[in-house]
Design a protein around this motif. Structure first.
Motif, short mmCIF file in Angstrom:
data_model
loop_
_atom_site.label_atom_id
_atom_site.label_comp_id
_atom_site.label_asym_id
_atom_site.label_seq_id
_atom_site.Cartn_x
_atom_site.Cartn_y
_atom_site.Cartn_z
N THR A 23 0.83 -1.20 0.00
CA THR A 23 0.00 0.00 0.00
C THR A 23 0.87 1.25 0.00
O THR A 23 0.62 2.19 -0.76
CB THR A 23 -0.94 0.01 1.21
OG1 THR A 23 -1.72 -1.19 1.21
CG2 THR A 23 -1.86 1.22 1.18
N ILE A 27 0.81 4.12 -2.89
CA ILE A 27 0.43 5.50 -2.55
C ILE A 27 1.56 6.46 -2.93
O ILE A 27 1.32 7.53 -3.50
CB ILE A 27 0.10 5.61 -1.04
CG1 ILE A 27 -1.15 4.81 -0.71
CG2 ILE A 27 -0.01 7.06 -0.60
CD1 ILE A 27 -2.46 5.45 -1.08
N SER A 43 -9.08 13.45 0.68
CA SER A 43 -9.23 12.20 1.42
C SER A 43 -8.70 11.04 0.59
O SER A 43 -8.53 11.16 -0.63
CB SER A 43 -10.70 11.95 1.79
OG SER A 43 -11.46 11.78 0.62
N VAL A 44 -8.48 9.93 1.28
CA VAL A 44 -8.04 8.69 0.64
C VAL A 44 -8.96 7.58 1.14
O VAL A 44 -9.15 7.41 2.34
CB VAL A 44 -6.58 8.36 0.98
CG1 VAL A 44 -6.17 7.02 0.38
CG2 VAL A 44 -5.63 9.46 0.53
N ILE A 46 -9.52 3.47 0.90
CA ILE A 46 -8.84 2.21 0.55
C ILE A 46 -9.82 1.07 0.75
O ILE A 46 -10.43 0.94 1.81
CB ILE A 46 -7.60 1.99 1.42
CG1 ILE A 46 -6.62 3.16 1.29
CG2 ILE A 46 -6.92 0.67 1.05
CD1 ILE A 46 -5.44 3.09 2.25
N ALA A 58 -4.45 1.38 5.67
CA ALA A 58 -4.30 2.81 5.94
C ALA A 58 -3.08 3.10 6.81
O ALA A 58 -2.56 4.22 6.79
CB ALA A 58 -5.56 3.35 6.60
N LEU A 61 -0.11 5.04 5.22
CA LEU A 61 -0.04 6.50 5.09
C LEU A 61 0.68 7.13 6.27
O LEU A 61 1.34 8.15 6.11
CB LEU A 61 -1.44 7.09 4.96
CG LEU A 61 -1.99 7.13 3.54
CD1 LEU A 61 -2.36 5.75 3.04
CD2 LEU A 61 -3.16 8.06 3.45
N TRP A 67 2.25 13.04 5.89
CA TRP A 67 0.89 12.53 5.63
C TRP A 67 0.09 12.32 6.92
O TRP A 67 -0.99 11.74 6.88
CB TRP A 67 0.97 11.23 4.84
CG TRP A 67 1.37 11.42 3.41
CD1 TRP A 67 2.53 12.01 2.96
CD2 TRP A 67 0.63 11.06 2.26
NE1 TRP A 67 2.54 12.01 1.59
CE2 TRP A 67 1.39 11.43 1.13
CE3 TRP A 67 -0.59 10.44 2.08
CZ2 TRP A 67 0.96 11.21 -0.15
CZ3 TRP A 67 -1.02 10.21 0.78
CH2 TRP A 67 -0.24 10.60 -0.33
N VAL A 72 -8.06 9.29 5.97
CA VAL A 72 -8.05 8.02 5.26
C VAL A 72 -9.04 7.06 5.90
O VAL A 72 -9.25 7.08 7.11
CB VAL A 72 -6.62 7.40 5.22
CG1 VAL A 72 -6.11 7.12 6.61
CG2 VAL A 72 -6.57 6.17 4.35
N CYS A 74 -10.62 2.83 5.49
CA CYS A 74 -10.58 1.51 4.85
C CYS A 74 -11.97 0.91 4.85
O CYS A 74 -12.78 1.18 5.74
CB CYS A 74 -9.66 0.58 5.62
SG CYS A 74 -7.94 1.05 5.61
N VAL A 90 -7.32 1.92 -4.21
CA VAL A 90 -7.27 3.24 -3.59
C VAL A 90 -7.96 4.27 -4.46
O VAL A 90 -7.82 4.24 -5.69
CB VAL A 90 -5.80 3.68 -3.36
CG1 VAL A 90 -5.72 5.13 -2.92
CG2 VAL A 90 -5.12 2.78 -2.36
N MET A 92 -7.81 8.31 -4.29
CA MET A 92 -7.24 9.50 -3.66
C MET A 92 -7.90 10.72 -4.31
O MET A 92 -7.84 10.88 -5.52
CB MET A 92 -5.72 9.52 -3.89
CG MET A 92 -5.00 10.66 -3.23
SD MET A 92 -3.22 10.70 -3.66
CE MET A 92 -2.65 9.12 -3.07
#
Length: 123
Positions: A23, A27, A43-44, A46, A58, A61, A67, A72, A74, A90, A92
């Protein structure tokens, strides 16, 4: 303009260290290819296939400098019969001047099967 950057990768096993490492690599590649500064990330999200539950991806990150404050989340991926196993996806969402066509989505390992059309465009 707000744009979405997609990424996906796969792992070989349901192993926490492998999930986090894969991951993190994905990223970082997404951010580098699209010149993303963490301050521009809204936001992210996953998702992981049901066969991956050893850890929260997550966590990756939090290992990337700068970061810490990126939001984030999941969630599980829909369990579609015959879908790609051991897959981490993902989305983003970033603020960027780039057009949709200029965004470079990142598909690595077995996940290149998901969007070969986008991979070919970037070669």
């Amino acid at each position: 303009m707000i744009r979405g950057i997609r990424g996906a990768t796969t792992v070989n096993s349901n192993d926490a260290d492998e999930i986090v490492a894969a991951t993190k690599e994905m990223i970082e590649t997404m951010a580098a290819k699209n010149e993303v500064d963490p301050e521009t990330i809204a936001s992210v999200i996953i998702s992981v296939t049901p066969d991956l539950n050893a850890t929260f991806p997550a966590k990756a990150l939090r290992l990337i400098d700068g970061w810490k404050y990126v939001p984030v989340m999941c969630m599980p991926e829909i369990n579609v019969p015959g879908s790609l196993p051991k897959c981490i996806r993902v989305m983003m969402t970033v603020n960027t001047p780039k057009s949709q066509k200029e965004i470079e989505h990142v598909y690595v390992n077995d996940a290149i099967k998901l969007r070969p059309d986008l991979i070919e465009e970037q070669e």
